[in-house]
Design a protein around this motif. Structure first.
Motif, PDB file in Angstrom:
ATOM      1  N   LEU A   1       0.812  -1.220   0.000  1.00  0.00           N
ATOM      2  CA  LEU A   1       0.000   0.000   0.000  1.00  0.00           C
ATOM      3  C   LEU A   1       0.843   1.266   0.000  1.00  0.00           C
ATOM      4  O   LEU A   1       1.999   1.251   0.424  1.00  0.00           O
ATOM      5  CB  LEU A   1      -0.898   0.022   1.243  1.00  0.00           C
ATOM      6  CG  LEU A   1      -1.810  -1.178   1.463  1.00  0.00           C
ATOM      7  CD1 LEU A   1      -2.524  -1.051   2.795  1.00  0.00           C
ATOM      8  CD2 LEU A   1      -2.810  -1.315   0.340  1.00  0.00           C
ATOM      9  N   GLY A   2       0.203   2.311  -0.419  1.00  0.00           N
ATOM     10  CA  GLY A   2       0.871   3.610  -0.419  1.00  0.00           C
ATOM     11  C   GLY A   2       0.016   4.592  -1.193  1.00  0.00           C
ATOM     12  O   GLY A   2      -0.771   4.180  -2.043  1.00  0.00           O
ATOM     13  N   PRO A   3       0.163   5.893  -0.912  1.00  0.00           N
ATOM     14  CA  PRO A   3      -0.614   6.876  -1.658  1.00  0.00           C
ATOM     15  C   PRO A   3      -0.135   6.978  -3.102  1.00  0.00           C
ATOM     16  O   PRO A   3       0.905   6.407  -3.454  1.00  0.00           O
ATOM     17  CB  PRO A   3      -0.346   8.177  -0.904  1.00  0.00           C
ATOM     18  CG  PRO A   3       0.940   7.955  -0.199  1.00  0.00           C
ATOM     19  CD  PRO A   3       1.043   6.490   0.079  1.00  0.00           C
ATOM     20  N   ASN A   4      -0.845   7.719  -3.915  1.00  0.00           N
ATOM     21  CA  ASN A   4      -0.413   7.911  -5.306  1.00  0.00           C
ATOM     22  C   ASN A   4       0.976   8.553  -5.317  1.00  0.00           C
ATOM     23  O   ASN A   4       1.239   9.468  -4.533  1.00  0.00           O
ATOM     24  CB  ASN A   4      -1.379   8.828  -6.055  1.00  0.00           C
ATOM     25  CG  ASN A   4      -2.718   8.165  -6.277  1.00  0.00           C
ATOM     26  OD1 ASN A   4      -2.802   6.942  -6.359  1.00  0.00           O
ATOM     27  ND2 ASN A   4      -3.758   8.961  -6.346  1.00  0.00           N
ATOM     28  N   GLY A   5       1.846   8.043  -6.166  1.00  0.00           N
ATOM     29  CA  GLY A   5       3.197   8.599  -6.274  1.00  0.00           C
ATOM     30  C   GLY A   5       4.150   8.107  -5.204  1.00  0.00           C
ATOM     31  O   GLY A   5       5.258   8.616  -5.070  1.00  0.00           O
TER      32      GLY A   5
ATOM     33  N   ILE B   1       2.574  -3.986   3.654  1.00  0.00           N
ATOM     34  CA  ILE B   1       3.787  -3.163   3.527  1.00  0.00           C
ATOM     35  C   ILE B   1       3.317  -1.795   3.052  1.00  0.00           C
ATOM     36  O   ILE B   1       2.620  -1.701   2.031  1.00  0.00           O
ATOM     37  CB  ILE B   1       4.778  -3.772   2.519  1.00  0.00           C
ATOM     38  CG1 ILE B   1       5.250  -5.139   3.008  1.00  0.00           C
ATOM     39  CG2 ILE B   1       5.968  -2.843   2.288  1.00  0.00           C
ATOM     40  CD1 ILE B   1       6.044  -5.925   1.994  1.00  0.00           C
ATOM     41  N   LEU B   2       3.663  -0.788   3.807  1.00  0.00           N
ATOM     42  CA  LEU B   2       3.224   0.562   3.460  1.00  0.00           C
ATOM     43  C   LEU B   2       4.445   1.354   3.014  1.00  0.00           C
ATOM     44  O   LEU B   2       5.436   1.390   3.736  1.00  0.00           O
ATOM     45  CB  LEU B   2       2.598   1.201   4.708  1.00  0.00           C
ATOM     46  CG  LEU B   2       1.931   2.548   4.520  1.00  0.00           C
ATOM     47  CD1 LEU B   2       0.676   2.425   3.688  1.00  0.00           C
ATOM     48  CD2 LEU B   2       1.580   3.139   5.886  1.00  0.00           C
ATOM     49  N   ILE B   3       4.367   1.926   1.830  1.00  0.00           N
ATOM     50  CA  ILE B   3       5.512   2.745   1.403  1.00  0.00           C
ATOM     51  C   ILE B   3       5.064   4.168   1.079  1.00  0.00           C
ATOM     52  O   ILE B   3       3.905   4.406   0.735  1.00  0.00           O
ATOM     53  CB  ILE B   3       6.296   2.143   0.212  1.00  0.00           C
ATOM     54  CG1 ILE B   3       5.481   2.177  -1.081  1.00  0.00           C
ATOM     55  CG2 ILE B   3       6.763   0.750   0.495  1.00  0.00           C
ATOM     56  CD1 ILE B   3       6.356   1.999  -2.311  1.00  0.00           C
TER      57      ILE B   3
ATOM     58  N   TYR C   1       6.048   0.957   6.857  1.00  0.00           N
ATOM     59  CA  TYR C   1       5.486  -0.019   7.779  1.00  0.00           C
ATOM     60  C   TYR C   1       5.554  -1.393   7.120  1.00  0.00           C
ATOM     61  O   TYR C   1       5.296  -1.533   5.929  1.00  0.00           O
ATOM     62  CB  TYR C   1       4.023   0.336   8.112  1.00  0.00           C
ATOM     63  CG  TYR C   1       3.341  -0.698   8.971  1.00  0.00           C
ATOM     64  CD1 TYR C   1       3.506  -0.674  10.360  1.00  0.00           C
ATOM     65  CD2 TYR C   1       2.560  -1.691   8.400  1.00  0.00           C
ATOM     66  CE1 TYR C   1       2.895  -1.636  11.142  1.00  0.00           C
ATOM     67  CE2 TYR C   1       1.946  -2.654   9.179  1.00  0.00           C
ATOM     68  CZ  TYR C   1       2.116  -2.628  10.552  1.00  0.00           C
ATOM     69  OH  TYR C   1       1.534  -3.583  11.329  1.00  0.00           O
ATOM     70  N   ASP C   2       5.903  -2.384   7.864  1.00  0.00           N
ATOM     71  CA  ASP C   2       5.879  -3.759   7.369  1.00  0.00           C
ATOM     72  C   ASP C   2       5.499  -4.645   8.554  1.00  0.00           C
ATOM     73  O   ASP C   2       6.279  -4.808   9.490  1.00  0.00           O
ATOM     74  CB  ASP C   2       7.260  -4.144   6.817  1.00  0.00           C
ATOM     75  CG  ASP C   2       7.256  -5.538   6.185  1.00  0.00           C
ATOM     76  OD1 ASP C   2       6.216  -6.225   6.286  1.00  0.00           O
ATOM     77  OD2 ASP C   2       8.281  -5.919   5.600  1.00  0.00           O
ATOM     78  N   GLY C   3       4.315  -5.177   8.517  1.00  0.00           N
ATOM     79  CA  GLY C   3       3.887  -6.011   9.635  1.00  0.00           C
ATOM     80  C   GLY C   3       2.463  -6.447   9.476  1.00  0.00           C
ATOM     81  O   GLY C   3       1.880  -6.336   8.384  1.00  0.00           O
TER      82      GLY C   3
ATOM     83  N   ARG D   1      -2.370   8.504   7.911  1.00  0.00           N
ATOM     84  CA  ARG D   1      -0.937   8.384   7.588  1.00  0.00           C
ATOM     85  C   ARG D   1      -0.597   9.183   6.326  1.00  0.00           C
ATOM     86  O   ARG D   1       0.443   9.825   6.260  1.00  0.00           O
ATOM     87  CB  ARG D   1      -0.564   6.925   7.384  1.00  0.00           C
ATOM     88  CG  ARG D   1      -0.465   6.162   8.684  1.00  0.00           C
ATOM     89  CD  ARG D   1       0.128   4.794   8.424  1.00  0.00           C
ATOM     90  NE  ARG D   1       0.210   4.003   9.640  1.00  0.00           N
ATOM     91  CZ  ARG D   1       1.343   3.655  10.214  1.00  0.00           C
ATOM     92  NH1 ARG D   1       2.485   4.035   9.714  1.00  0.00           N
ATOM     93  NH2 ARG D   1       1.345   2.911  11.291  1.00  0.00           N
ATOM     94  N   TYR D   2      -1.486   9.131   5.344  1.00  0.00           N
ATOM     95  CA  TYR D   2      -1.229   9.843   4.092  1.00  0.00           C
ATOM     96  C   TYR D   2      -1.258  11.350   4.323  1.00  0.00           C
ATOM     97  O   TYR D   2      -0.531  12.103   3.696  1.00  0.00           O
ATOM     98  CB  TYR D   2      -2.257   9.485   3.016  1.00  0.00           C
ATOM     99  CG  TYR D   2      -2.225   8.046   2.521  1.00  0.00           C
ATOM    100  CD1 TYR D   2      -1.214   7.163   2.898  1.00  0.00           C
ATOM    101  CD2 TYR D   2      -3.209   7.561   1.666  1.00  0.00           C
ATOM    102  CE1 TYR D   2      -1.206   5.854   2.450  1.00  0.00           C
ATOM    103  CE2 TYR D   2      -3.200   6.257   1.217  1.00  0.00           C
ATOM    104  CZ  TYR D   2      -2.197   5.401   1.614  1.00  0.00           C
ATOM    105  OH  TYR D   2      -2.198   4.107   1.163  1.00  0.00           O
ATOM    106  N   GLN D   3      -2.152  11.759   5.245  1.00  0.00           N
ATOM    107  CA  GLN D   3      -2.266  13.179   5.541  1.00  0.00           C
ATOM    108  C   GLN D   3      -0.989  13.697   6.205  1.00  0.00           C
ATOM    109  O   GLN D   3      -0.498  14.767   5.868  1.00  0.00           O
ATOM    110  CB  GLN D   3      -3.430  13.403   6.491  1.00  0.00           C
ATOM    111  CG  GLN D   3      -4.308  14.560   6.095  1.00  0.00           C
ATOM    112  CD  GLN D   3      -5.638  14.485   6.822  1.00  0.00           C
ATOM    113  OE1 GLN D   3      -5.708  13.965   7.941  1.00  0.00           O
ATOM    114  NE2 GLN D   3      -6.668  14.995   6.206  1.00  0.00           N
ATOM    115  N   ASP D   4      -0.457  12.872   7.116  1.00  0.00           N
ATOM    116  CA  ASP D   4       0.765  13.249   7.824  1.00  0.00           C
ATOM    117  C   ASP D   4       1.888  13.531   6.839  1.00  0.00           C
ATOM    118  O   ASP D   4       2.745  14.384   7.065  1.00  0.00           O
ATOM    119  CB  ASP D   4       1.222  12.131   8.769  1.00  0.00           C
ATOM    120  CG  ASP D   4       0.240  11.966   9.910  1.00  0.00           C
ATOM    121  OD1 ASP D   4      -0.597  12.877  10.079  1.00  0.00           O
ATOM    122  OD2 ASP D   4       0.289  10.925  10.599  1.00  0.00           O
ATOM    123  N   ARG D   5       1.848  12.800   5.709  1.00  0.00           N
ATOM    124  CA  ARG D   5       2.890  12.914   4.696  1.00  0.00           C
ATOM    125  C   ARG D   5       2.918  14.297   4.086  1.00  0.00           C
ATOM    126  O   ARG D   5       3.955  14.877   3.845  1.00  0.00           O
ATOM    127  CB  ARG D   5       2.581  11.866   3.645  1.00  0.00           C
ATOM    128  CG  ARG D   5       3.100  12.127   2.274  1.00  0.00           C
ATOM    129  CD  ARG D   5       2.234  11.424   1.282  1.00  0.00           C
ATOM    130  NE  ARG D   5       3.028  10.982   0.168  1.00  0.00           N
ATOM    131  CZ  ARG D   5       2.593  11.016  -1.087  1.00  0.00           C
ATOM    132  NH1 ARG D   5       1.404  11.443  -1.380  1.00  0.00           N
ATOM    133  NH2 ARG D   5       3.373  10.594  -2.052  1.00  0.00           N
TER     134      ARG D   5
END
Lengths: 265, 312
Positions: free
Chosen positions: B40-44, B210-212, B219-221, B307-311
């Motif tokens: 997982l991960g946001p666009n880009g 897995i979050l990138i 995150y990986d768990g 989490r995406y917002q924090d980015r």
């Protein structure tokens, strides 16, 4: 690569070409609609040619109809945009598959080209008698064309492959398809037999590749021999064309694979 | 245990000089046989680039990745890999499903009886027996996606990379496809790497995540652990009969979120205050005015949105 691998690969690509050939017959109503105007083109072009050239031509009116029909068949199935888009669109995904994109696209393009041509040939076999062509003339021409089709399919496959690789490399090359096609239309004798053109045009046009892939095969189908060259010479000339196109395609494919890395695939 | 997929310090740089940037930045992870992992991960964030590196479409600038011990992009690695793209069909529209599967199987060197047995086995598993003789263009999107998954699995891959496999499907088709993929996983004990923006897919199919972001692993768990402290949070929504009733508050235990005329919302940390106790106190507060109670967990969507917002 072992002999068995080569054999397996050859068998697969033959089957892939056959699959693509059959695909041309899978939606007959659409294919008929797409080709509905071809008989009209053949009729009108034959009449126009005959109207202006009957006094100086090498062909009877019946032969002109068959000639125009065959050149139309070869031209209308030459480097078609949908085939090129499909091949270039498959580039990325085939890097994740265990077969080479270059070969798999080539076999697909050859199969599609031959399939499309056989479909149009079936259509023309029905149309020629209506336009007034003798059955004996038609059957001889059809048999001769069937002999040449696989070889012409290879040439057309390589041309289409060239545009597919170019599309992967430079993205916008599909805009060149139309002018490229028109150049071949004019130089290849699709509108009328080059044999009937005046000098020096005839001499120049006969040297160029378009005449080898449109005019000469159509002339062979009608007359049973090539114009001004032997079968061996035509074979040699087209073999050279195949060699050049193969080298260009391999080179561009390698370039495309490298360049593909820089924009994210 | 030998990993199904092993990515080591992958870096992918696009552009050069001042314009160079790392789409993937020193990314390492391992997948083991039978695991089902959401990527997982946001666009880009670098998801697609990573997936393309893992399937051999792109080469990493630095680092390497292996599939079952074979370098990605190699013939052997490609044979171990199945690919499903929700936005890209690998079937031929004008041919029958069987003809397509037959050809795709041959691309992966399956021939003869082995090929036929495999096609019918998967047709049974994914319930597409009745579709085999139909032309692809005549199938509904849900039916086509099931056939796409079968096409990706026909060569018995060790890993299935599925990119948005349920995109555009209605809820029934989605549920059915997830159920079938789950059934396949259990039956063939294969590894699944799923990328999807539909987190209900992820919640049903994956145990690990897995979050990138910006090409870096964040995150990986376990998927359940991704929620962190938010996992113990419960939201209570109360519908009241009388709009004038004030909200209830119990310092640090029942926290009032907001209030509409007839709807009051609360948050309870279950680690500090039992949900049964919270309900009992709220019901005492509202008495006969309490019309309805709804309790919900914090959804994965909210967690990721946070989490995406924090980015940014």
């Amino acid at each position: 690569m072992t002999y068995a691998n080569v054999l397996e690969s050859g068998r697969f690509h033959f089957r892939h070409a056959w699959f693509n050939l059959r695909e041309q017959f899978s939606d007959i109503p659409t294919a008929l609609a797409a080709n509905a105007l071809i008989p009209f083109f053949v009729w009108i072009l034959s009449n126009v040619w005959q109207r202006f050239n009957s006094h100086q031509g090498n062909f009877t009116f019946e032969q002109v109809i068959v000639y125009i029909g065959i050149t139309e068949l070869l031209f209308m199935t030459f480097v078609r945009a949908p085939s090129v888009s499909r091949a270039s669109g498959d580039f990325s995904i085939s890097l994740a598959r265990p077969r080479s994109w270059l070969v798999i696209s080539f076999s697909g393009l050859v199969g599609r080209s031959i399939g499309g041509r056989i479909f149009m040939l079936c259509l023309l076999i029905c149309v020629f008698p209506i336009l007034g062509t003798d059955l004996a003339e038609i059957s001889k021409a059809v048999l001769r064309l069937l002999i040449l089709l696989p070889w012409l399919g290879i040439i057309q496959g390589l041309f289409a492959l060239f545009f597919s690789v170019a599309q992967v490399l430079w993205h916008q090359t599909n805009y060149f398809l139309l002018p490229f096609g028109k150049i071949f239309l004019v130089l290849g004798g699709v509108w009328g037999p080059i044999a009937d053109f005046s000098e020096p045009w005839r001499k120049w046009l006969l040297i160029l590749p378009p005449s080898d892939i449109f005019f000469q095969p159509a002339y062979f189908c009608v007359k049973g021999n090539f114009y001004g060259i032997s079968v061996f010479e035509w074979f040699l000339r087209t073999s050279f064309l195949i060699l050049v196109l193969t080298v260009i395609n391999i080179y561009f494919f390698k370039m495309a694979k490298t360049r593909h890395q820089s924009y994210g695939g | 245990m030998i990993s199904s997929l092993n990515a080591k310090n992958i870096i992918k740089t696009f552009g050069s000089g001042d314009k160079a940037f790392n789409a993937v930045n020193d990314l390492s992870f391992e997948l083991f046989p039978g695991e089902s992992v959401a990527f997982l991960g946001p666009n880009g964030a670098g998801k697609s680039t990573t997936i393309k590196i893992l399937c051999g479409i792109l080469s990493p600038t630095y680092g390497n990745a292996e599939i079952n011990g074979f370098k990605v992009g190699s013939l052997e690695a490609n044979k171990q890999l199945g690919l499903v793209f929700g936005t890209r069909s690998q079937l031929f529209m004008h041919m029958t499903v069987f003809q397509c599967l037959d050809l795709i199987a041959e691309i992966y060197f399956l021939t003869g009886t082995e090929k036929k047995v495999r096609i019918f086995e998967l047709a049974e598993l994914f319930e597409i027996n009745s579709l085999l003789e139909k032309r692809v263009r005549t199938l509904s999107l849900g039916q086509r996606m099931r056939c796409e998954v079968v096409a990706a699995l026909v060569h018995k891959p060790k890993i299935l990379l599925a990119d948005e496999p349920t995109i555009g499907l209605d809820i029934i088709a989605k549920n059915s496809l997830r159920e079938l993929i789950q059934r396949w996983r259990i039956e063939e004990k294969s590894t699944l790497l799923l990328t999807s923006h539909d987190l209900s897919d992820v919640e049903v199919l994956c145990d690990r995540c897995i979050l990138i972001d910006h090409g870096i692993k964040k995150y990986d768990g376990k998927l359940s652990a991704l929620k962190g402290n938010l996992a113990e949070l419960r939201r209570i929504q109360i519908t009241v009969a009388d709009g004038s009733i004030p909200t209830f508050s119990k310092e640090n235990l029942i926290h009032s979120l907001d209030k509409e005329e007839f709807i009051h919302r609360y948050e309870v940390k279950t680690s500090k205050f039992a949900i049964s106790e919270a309900l009992s106190q709220l019901s005492k507060h509202y008495g006969d005015n309490l019309q309805d109670i709804k309790i919900s967990e914090v959804s994965l969507e909210e967690v990721l949105a946070q989490r995406y917002q924090d980015r940014s």
